[in-house]
Enzyme design. Structure first.
Site, PDB file in Angstrom:
ATOM      1  N   LYS A 108       0.796  -1.234   0.000  1.00 49.83           N
ATOM      2  CA  LYS A 108       0.000   0.000   0.000  1.00 49.83           C
ATOM      3  C   LYS A 108       0.826   1.281   0.000  1.00 49.83           C
ATOM      4  O   LYS A 108       0.272   2.368  -0.156  1.00 49.83           O
ATOM      5  CB  LYS A 108      -0.959   0.007   1.195  1.00 49.83           C
ATOM      6  CG  LYS A 108      -1.921  -1.163   1.222  1.00 49.83           C
ATOM      7  CD  LYS A 108      -2.809  -1.243   0.002  1.00 49.83           C
ATOM      8  CE  LYS A 108      -3.766  -2.408   0.142  1.00 49.83           C
ATOM      9  NZ  LYS A 108      -4.672  -2.524  -1.002  1.00 49.83           N
TER      10      LYS A 108
ATOM     11  N   SER B 230      -2.640 -12.477   4.543  1.00 51.37           N
ATOM     12  CA  SER B 230      -3.193 -12.347   3.186  1.00 51.37           C
ATOM     13  C   SER B 230      -2.237 -12.995   2.177  1.00 51.37           C
ATOM     14  O   SER B 230      -2.672 -13.557   1.164  1.00 51.37           O
ATOM     15  CB  SER B 230      -3.493 -10.891   2.828  1.00 51.37           C
ATOM     16  OG  SER B 230      -2.316 -10.131   2.744  1.00 51.37           O
TER      17      SER B 230
HETATM   18  N1  MET Z   1      -5.993  -3.671   2.457  1.00 50.93           N
HETATM   19  C1  MET Z   1      -6.687  -2.402   2.368  1.00 50.93           C
HETATM   20  C2  MET Z   1      -6.261  -1.516   3.533  1.00 50.93           C
HETATM   21  O1  MET Z   1      -5.277  -1.760   4.170  1.00 50.93           O
HETATM   22  C3  MET Z   1      -8.165  -2.615   2.292  1.00 50.93           C
HETATM   23  C4  MET Z   1      -8.690  -3.419   3.393  1.00 50.93           C
HETATM   24  S1  MET Z   1     -10.375  -3.804   3.290  1.00 50.93           S
HETATM   25  C5  MET Z   1     -10.449  -5.180   4.318  1.00 50.93           C
HETATM   26  O2  MET Z   1      -6.840  -0.516   3.816  1.00 50.93           O
END
Ligand code: MET
Length: 304
Positions: A42, A264
């Site tokens: 992310k 995950s």
């Molecule tokens: N993985 C994304 C986050 O960290 C979206 C998560 S929705 C379970 O925000």
């Protein structure tokens, strides 16, 4: 390597051939996204969303960033927002890991917790309510913003093609939370080679297979609504993986391959291994490991 900002280290992560002993001689390759500086895939998204907002003039020097997140998107956003001195408020259901919440705060973000029982939908609603109250606020909204899949279409997907240096990809396997990684990468890969199969992975309790929604230990993936990004991408198969199978892989790759992966990633690997059995000899599966186990120690990720 000499750098002037930690953000220069975002992207260009390694792709590992896991060298697993699969009877039909198929190979599984995994993109090691825990090597991003904020510790997850992310970071790419946080940087892209902030730069996109600045380019579109919806983010200025006085903007307050507000975003619902399971944590990793929050860390990525906080890292990018810090570079521009932007106040950042992250709305996080309380169940998500202590470590991720500490890291967001360490980067300077404020956290607003929502009840775990209200799920990610509860966090989305709270983020919208805060945005209506707080002046000069901007919600990037990873769950609906086309810049989310675009991040991976422009960065991670072309890296996969480069990393593989001409090796054929049989199937792309990835988990979905917001659905951005899966959609952006699948779209790019199919434009490159339409025969590549796209396999989406969810934990039990996520709704893609039509089952009832319920909680799960696997963190960062799983959906409460079908991601809008799925509309323009071909999904060949949805694989639903139990927490037990995901956490088994988490323990196994640490013990056998020296790799620290989050749940995950464990789910993505469990799905890849199941899929491999159904594919022709010498198939190549490419999957994504979004983060490391180290941010889930408080959840006792290695304990049975
Ligand atoms: N993985 C994304 C986050 O960290 C979206 C998560 S929705 C379970 O925000």
């Amino acid at each position: 390597m000499f750098i002037k900002s930690i953000t220069e280290l975002i992207g260009q992560t390694p792709l590992i051939d896991l060298q697993l002993d699969i009877p039909n001689h198929s190979r599984i390759f995994a993109k090691l996204e825990m090597f991003n500086p904020g510790g997850s895939i992310k970071d790419r998204l946080g940087q892209f969303l902030i730069n996109d907002g600045i380019a579109r003039h919806v983010i200025t020097a006085e903007t307050v960033i507000i975003e619902p997140t399971a944590g990793n998107t929050g860390i990525g956003l906080a890292l990018a927002a810090q570079q521009h001195h932007l106040r950042t408020i992250l709305v996080v259901p309380e169940k998500f890991s202590y470590e991720k919440q500490q890291l967001m705060q360490a980067l300077g973000a404020e956290i607003v917790n929502t009840p775990s029982s209200a799920g990610i939908k509860g966090a989305i609603a709270k983020a919208k309510a805060l945005a209506a109250e707080i002046e000069h606020s901007y919600v990037p909204m990873q769950f609906a913003n086309p810049a989310n899949p675009e991040t991976y279409y422009q960065t991670l997907a072309p890296e996969l093609i480069q990393d593989l240096n001409g090796e054929k990809i049989t199937a792309f396997v990835a988990g979905a939370g917001s659905g951005g990684t899966f959609s952006g990468v699948a779209k790019y890969l199919n434009a490159y080679d339409a025969t590549i199969q796209n396999i989406v992975v969810e934990p039990e309790g996520s709704i893609l297979n039509g089952g009832p929604a319920h909680g799960h230990r696997t963190e960062g993936i799983g959906v409460e609504f079908v991601p809008p990004f799925f509309e323009d991408v071909r999904i060949d198969r949805t694989m639903t993986i139990s927490d037990e199978d995901a956490f088994h892989q988490v323990r196994d790759v640490a013990a056998r391959l020296g790799l620290f992966i989050g749940s995950s990633s464990g789910a993505a690997l469990a799905a890849s291994l199941k899929l491999a059995k159904t594919l022709p000899e010498n198939s190549h599966i490419v999957t994504i490991f979004p983060d490391s186990s180290e941010r889930y120690m408080s959840d006792k990720i290695y304990e049975k």
